[in-house]
Design an enzyme around this catalytic site. Sequence first.
Site, short mmCIF file in Angstrom:
data_model
loop_
_atom_site.label_atom_id
_atom_site.label_comp_id
_atom_site.label_asym_id
_atom_site.label_seq_id
_atom_site.Cartn_x
_atom_site.Cartn_y
_atom_site.Cartn_z
N SER A 99 0.82 -1.21 0.00
CA SER A 99 0.00 0.00 0.00
C SER A 99 0.86 1.26 0.00
O SER A 99 2.01 1.25 0.43
CB SER A 99 -0.91 0.03 1.23
OG SER A 99 -1.69 -1.14 1.32
N1 SAH Z 1 -1.02 -4.48 3.97
C1 SAH Z 1 -0.37 -4.85 2.75
C2 SAH Z 1 -1.21 -4.50 1.54
C3 SAH Z 1 -1.47 -5.69 0.69
S1 SAH Z 1 -2.64 -5.52 -0.62
C4 SAH Z 1 1.03 -4.24 2.67
O1 SAH Z 1 1.33 -3.36 3.48
O2 SAH Z 1 1.82 -4.67 1.83
C5 SAH Z 1 -4.00 -6.51 -0.01
C6 SAH Z 1 -3.71 -7.93 0.31
O3 SAH Z 1 -4.95 -8.52 0.72
C7 SAH Z 1 -3.19 -8.80 -0.82
O4 SAH Z 1 -1.99 -9.40 -0.44
C8 SAH Z 1 -4.29 -9.87 -1.02
O5 SAH Z 1 -3.79 -11.15 -1.38
C9 SAH Z 1 -4.93 -9.88 0.36
N2 SAH Z 1 -6.30 -10.40 0.46
C10 SAH Z 1 -7.33 -10.21 -0.37
N3 SAH Z 1 -8.43 -10.85 0.10
C11 SAH Z 1 -8.08 -11.45 1.28
C12 SAH Z 1 -8.76 -12.23 2.26
N4 SAH Z 1 -10.06 -12.57 2.15
N5 SAH Z 1 -8.08 -12.67 3.34
C13 SAH Z 1 -6.76 -12.35 3.50
N6 SAH Z 1 -6.06 -11.62 2.61
C14 SAH Z 1 -6.71 -11.15 1.51
#
Ligand code: SAH
Length: 232
Positions: free
Chosen positions: A61
């Site tokens: 993010s």
């Molecule tokens: N907080 C992260 C942002 C990742 S983007 C960072 O700082 O890098 C969002 C993430 O949510 C992705 O890795 C995706 O695979 C995950 N995601 C999507 N749906 C999900 C779910 N139902 N349960 C867990 N993770 C999920």
Amino acid sequence: MRGSTRQLSDLVDQARRYGVRDEAVLEAIGRVPRQQFVPRRFVSAAYDDGPLPIGEGQTISQPAMVAMMAEAARLNPHDCVLEVGAGSGYGALVLRALAGRVVTIERRLALAEKARAALAGHGLGDVTVVVGDGTLGWPEEATYDAIVVTAAGPVPPPPLLEQLAPGGRLVIPIGPRYGHQHLMRYTRRGQEDPDSPDGGGNGSPGEEYREERLTPVRFVPLIGTHGFPGRK
Ligand code: SAH
């Protein structure tokens, strides 16, 4: 870093420009080494305030957004926090710098493993990375003082609302899979809710959650039982 004049403090300045005022949050952004959470070929962009690819079609993010979500979660040093969407692990470490305990759940095994490795040995405290469908929450450690979801869903997942402690906050982007989404905060009513005037939120007394629309955002989709259907 050669070829890059940017540094951690630039992310702090940028979060301030986005309106983040909580000094503890700004300090956390200034402490977490983001370059350790981005793929090697993007290291020179680690201190640009933007999202970056982390593989599997997902992104780390934008730091200012991580800061806004952490501020919206109103964390206290002893809070127990669940993050949904570990991705790179970066956001989880920012939350850990502000709270007492952080569990982060990721549905993609390969990302969870990378996040675990990146999160090891930081001196900012342990983060537990688990694999599963975060729209079901993580009942093993419920309840949570705050739940931060880093992907956008169509509705606030009912298990997440249920796993909030009294006064607990769910911060989650809500909206269509591709399109205009809003960062929302759902606060479970209880003695720890500092702003629970009668008629707050949408007003009907006895409503268990206060709903607030915070800011327009754009996130990758939340995939799962109470999210959008997955493609694979
Ligand atoms: N907080 C992260 C942002 C990742 S983007 C960072 O700082 O890098 C969002 C993430 O949510 C992705 O890795 C995706 O695979 C995950 N995601 C999507 N749906 C999900 C779910 N139902 N349960 C867990 N993770 C999920």
